[in-house]
Design an enzyme around this catalytic site. Structure first.
Site, PDB file in Angstrom:
ATOM      1  N   CYS A 196      14.713  34.656  55.331  1.00 23.42           N
ATOM      2  CA  CYS A 196      15.493  35.166  56.476  1.00 23.42           C
ATOM      3  C   CYS A 196      15.477  34.224  57.670  1.00 23.42           C
ATOM      4  O   CYS A 196      16.268  34.391  58.594  1.00 23.42           O
ATOM      5  CB  CYS A 196      14.970  36.527  56.904  1.00 23.42           C
ATOM      6  SG  CYS A 196      15.015  37.717  55.579  1.00 23.42           S
ATOM      7  N   HIS A 224      16.320  38.731  64.498  1.00 23.05           N
ATOM      8  CA  HIS A 224      16.700  38.964  63.101  1.00 23.05           C
ATOM      9  C   HIS A 224      17.056  40.441  62.923  1.00 23.05           C
ATOM     10  O   HIS A 224      16.294  41.328  63.328  1.00 23.05           O
ATOM     11  CB  HIS A 224      15.517  38.572  62.212  1.00 23.05           C
ATOM     12  CG  HIS A 224      15.728  38.850  60.760  1.00 23.05           C
ATOM     13  ND1 HIS A 224      16.944  38.686  60.136  1.00 23.05           N
ATOM     14  CD2 HIS A 224      14.864  39.267  59.798  1.00 23.05           C
ATOM     15  CE1 HIS A 224      16.816  38.995  58.854  1.00 23.05           C
ATOM     16  NE2 HIS A 224      15.570  39.361  58.634  1.00 23.05           N
ATOM     17  N   ASN A 249      19.997  44.468  56.463  1.00 22.76           N
ATOM     18  CA  ASN A 249      19.330  43.167  56.533  1.00 22.76           C
ATOM     19  C   ASN A 249      20.068  42.185  55.620  1.00 22.76           C
ATOM     20  O   ASN A 249      20.030  42.320  54.402  1.00 22.76           O
ATOM     21  CB  ASN A 249      17.873  43.341  56.102  1.00 22.76           C
ATOM     22  CG  ASN A 249      17.071  42.052  56.191  1.00 22.76           C
ATOM     23  OD1 ASN A 249      17.641  40.970  56.347  1.00 22.76           O
ATOM     24  ND2 ASN A 249      15.766  42.172  56.080  1.00 22.76           N
TER      25      ASN A 249
HETATM   26  N1  ACO Z   1      13.360  57.412  51.828  1.00 22.15           N
HETATM   27  C1  ACO Z   1      12.446  58.374  51.995  1.00 22.15           C
HETATM   28  N2  ACO Z   1      11.117  58.141  51.989  1.00 22.15           N
HETATM   29  C2  ACO Z   1      10.722  56.869  51.816  1.00 22.15           C
HETATM   30  C3  ACO Z   1      11.628  55.820  51.632  1.00 22.15           C
HETATM   31  C4  ACO Z   1      13.002  56.119  51.638  1.00 22.15           C
HETATM   32  N3  ACO Z   1      13.963  55.204  51.478  1.00 22.15           N
HETATM   33  N4  ACO Z   1      10.944  54.666  51.490  1.00 22.15           N
HETATM   34  C5  ACO Z   1       9.642  54.987  51.577  1.00 22.15           C
HETATM   35  N5  ACO Z   1       9.500  56.315  51.761  1.00 22.15           N
HETATM   36  C6  ACO Z   1       8.266  57.091  51.904  1.00 22.15           C
HETATM   37  C7  ACO Z   1       7.082  56.375  51.309  1.00 22.15           C
HETATM   38  O1  ACO Z   1       6.985  56.613  49.931  1.00 22.15           O
HETATM   39  C8  ACO Z   1       5.947  57.018  52.071  1.00 22.15           C
HETATM   40  O2  ACO Z   1       5.672  58.280  51.501  1.00 22.15           O
HETATM   41  P1  ACO Z   1       4.150  58.797  51.379  1.00 22.15           P
HETATM   42  O3  ACO Z   1       3.664  58.893  52.796  1.00 22.15           O
HETATM   43  O4  ACO Z   1       4.316  60.110  50.682  1.00 22.15           O
HETATM   44  O5  ACO Z   1       3.441  57.752  50.594  1.00 22.15           O
HETATM   45  C9  ACO Z   1       6.536  57.262  53.454  1.00 22.15           C
HETATM   46  O6  ACO Z   1       7.970  57.232  53.275  1.00 22.15           O
HETATM   47  C10 ACO Z   1       6.144  56.195  54.461  1.00 22.15           C
HETATM   48  O7  ACO Z   1       6.288  54.904  53.841  1.00 22.15           O
HETATM   49  P2  ACO Z   1       6.060  53.592  54.640  1.00 22.15           P
HETATM   50  O8  ACO Z   1       6.325  52.414  53.738  1.00 22.15           O
HETATM   51  O9  ACO Z   1       4.729  53.634  55.331  1.00 22.15           O
HETATM   52  O10 ACO Z   1       7.211  53.726  55.709  1.00 22.15           O
HETATM   53  P3  ACO Z   1       7.473  52.880  56.973  1.00 22.15           P
HETATM   54  O11 ACO Z   1       7.525  53.746  58.153  1.00 22.15           O
HETATM   55  O12 ACO Z   1       6.596  51.658  57.040  1.00 22.15           O
HETATM   56  O13 ACO Z   1       8.969  52.385  56.708  1.00 22.15           O
HETATM   57  C11 ACO Z   1      10.063  50.377  55.993  1.00 22.15           C
HETATM   58  C12 ACO Z   1       9.253  51.580  55.562  1.00 22.15           C
HETATM   59  C13 ACO Z   1      11.362  50.864  56.567  1.00 22.15           C
HETATM   60  C14 ACO Z   1      10.330  49.507  54.768  1.00 22.15           C
HETATM   61  C15 ACO Z   1       9.260  49.604  57.051  1.00 22.15           C
HETATM   62  O14 ACO Z   1       7.962  49.358  56.605  1.00 22.15           O
HETATM   63  C16 ACO Z   1       9.900  48.298  57.383  1.00 22.15           C
HETATM   64  O15 ACO Z   1      10.975  48.260  57.930  1.00 22.15           O
HETATM   65  N6  ACO Z   1       9.213  47.184  57.080  1.00 22.15           N
HETATM   66  C17 ACO Z   1       9.764  45.883  57.338  1.00 22.15           C
HETATM   67  C18 ACO Z   1      10.684  45.594  56.232  1.00 22.15           C
HETATM   68  C19 ACO Z   1      11.600  44.488  56.563  1.00 22.15           C
HETATM   69  O16 ACO Z   1      12.279  44.502  57.569  1.00 22.15           O
HETATM   70  N7  ACO Z   1      11.583  43.537  55.678  1.00 22.15           N
HETATM   71  C20 ACO Z   1      12.361  42.445  55.791  1.00 22.15           C
HETATM   72  C21 ACO Z   1      11.857  41.550  56.913  1.00 22.15           C
HETATM   73  S1  ACO Z   1      11.764  39.935  56.406  1.00 22.15           S
HETATM   74  C22 ACO Z   1      13.218  39.716  55.728  1.00 22.15           C
HETATM   75  O17 ACO Z   1      14.204  40.062  56.327  1.00 22.15           O
HETATM   76  C23 ACO Z   1      13.226  39.153  54.364  1.00 22.15           C
END
Ligand code: ACO
Length: 330
Positions: A113, A253, A285
């Site tokens: 990215c 980003h 993204n």
């Molecule tokens: N829908 C519903 N529930 C979900 C989903 C979904 N799509 N995805 C995960 N969950 C659940 C998980 O299973 C978890 O459930 P549990 O508590 O029963 O285990 C709960 O939601 C919380 O999961 P987390 O992974 O802790 O959720 P978080 O608040 O961290 O959000 C996310 C997840 C959106 C992926 C976040 O971590 C994030 O944005 N991370 C950065 C990702 C990113 O931007 N990556 C790219 C950057 S670098 C690049 O661009 C290559």
């Protein structure tokens, strides 16, 4: 010394829209969960016969037109992508052929990215050392080709799109004041496509284990992304002898609204509308393409005034990170 400038920009989005409601039908997720955790409402998906090189080519045509140069003036093509058409030959060469430019070098950059910012740094150096005159930077991603649409933790995030710009000393545009680049390979496993390279070439087993898809530890990536983009922004500002308060526009980003909001806390002097967020809502993204698309949109809204500074910052797999300061000239 004349500085390198961005003298034209372009972008391209495939037609097909994949909304949160579409994803709700296939996955255990909801529009409400996706919007509150990421800020994403919909994303674009390239056609089955539409490839990274096709999207990059279309964005390039728009950037060439915007720069008002002839394609034959381009002497280097840099393509930032983590979803090349092939591992080899490079997507830059495929786009060179589509553009039918004879006297040009062509190179792919793999910095995930952060690829657009990495390409800006390389182009700035090559232009300012007078090695090349007009560099075409393209960032293009067909992320839908490596997303597992059965995995709700990644399927909701990514979209396909391309962007392009021309970097040159000639004409008016956006002077590249500074670019800072960084990396942290110790965290490589937190965001990875494990198979398809020489370590895990394609086998029945790699396919069965779904190792050709993006695997991500979202929570860890989130923390690193915020910290590294803030750090890179401070370094790029210091390289340009500027303070945070000298920045008029912030383009982070476009990965996740919560990441953007966390970075924006360091720029409290900026009004909300000076922090660019529009891409993440409508396109998700788009990896290397994201900051270039945002720059193109902001530029074409004609809101940036002469001498205003714009800060771009990105973070991606590797980890890689980087920031660039641009100043509107003329
Ligand atoms: N829908 C519903 N529930 C979900 C989903 C979904 N799509 N995805 C995960 N969950 C659940 C998980 O299973 C978890 O459930 P549990 O508590 O029963 O285990 C709960 O939601 C919380 O999961 P987390 O992974 O802790 O959720 P978080 O608040 O961290 O959000 C996310 C997840 C959106 C992926 C976040 O971590 C994030 O944005 N991370 C950065 C990702 C990113 O931007 N990556 C790219 C950057 S670098 C690049 O661009 C290559």
């Amino acid at each position: 010394m004349d500085k390198a400038k961005i003298i034209g920009t372009g972008k391209y989005f495939p037609k097909k829209v994949l909304t949160n409601e579409d994803l709700e039908k296939k996955l255990d997720t909801s529009d409400e969960w996706i919007r509150t955790r990421t800020g994403i409402k919909e994303r674009r998906i390239a056609g089955a016969n539409e490839y990274t090189s096709d999207m990059g080519y279309k964005a390039a045509l728009e950037a060439i037109e915007d720069a008002k140069i002839s394609k034959d003036e381009i002497d280097f093509i840099l393509v930032a992508t983590l979803t090349p058409d092939y591992i080899f030959p490079s997507t830059a060469c495929l786009i060179q052929a589509k553009l039918d430019i004879k006297n040009t070098a062509a190179l792919d950059i793999q910095a995930a990215c952060s690829g657009y910012i990495y390409a800006l740094s390389l182009a700035k150096a090559l232009i300012e050392q007078n090695q090349y005159k007009n560099i075409l930077i393209i960032a293009s991603e067909k992320l839908s080709s490596i997303v597992n649409y059965e995995d709700r933790t990644t399927a909701i995030l990514f979209g396909d799109a391309a962007t392009a710009c021309i970097v040159s000393k000639q004409k008016k545009g956006y002077e590249i004041e500074s670019v800072y680049l960084g990396s942290d390979g110790k965290e490589a496993n937190l965001l990875i496509q494990p198979a398809g390279g020489s370590r895990n070439p394609a086998t029945h087993e790699t396919v069965e284990k779904k190792m050709h898809y993006i695997q991500m530890s979202g929570r860890d990536v989130f923390k690193h992304a915020v910290r590294r983009m803030i750090e890179a922004s401070e370094k790029a500002l210091s390289m340009a002898n500027l303070k945070a308060s000298d920045i008029s526009w912030l383009i982070p980003h476009q990965a996740n609204l919560r990441i953007i909001d966390a970075i924006a806390k360091r720029f409290t002097h900026l009004d909300k509308e000076k922090i660019f967020k529009e891409v993440v809502y409508k396109f998700g993204n788009t990896s290397a393409s994201s900051v270039g698309i945002a720059l193109d949109m902001l530029k074409k809204e004609n809101k940036i005034k002469t001498n205003e500074n714009i800060l771009l910052t990105a973070f991606g797999a590797g980890f890689t990170f980087g920031s660039a300061v641009l100043r509107k000239i003329g």
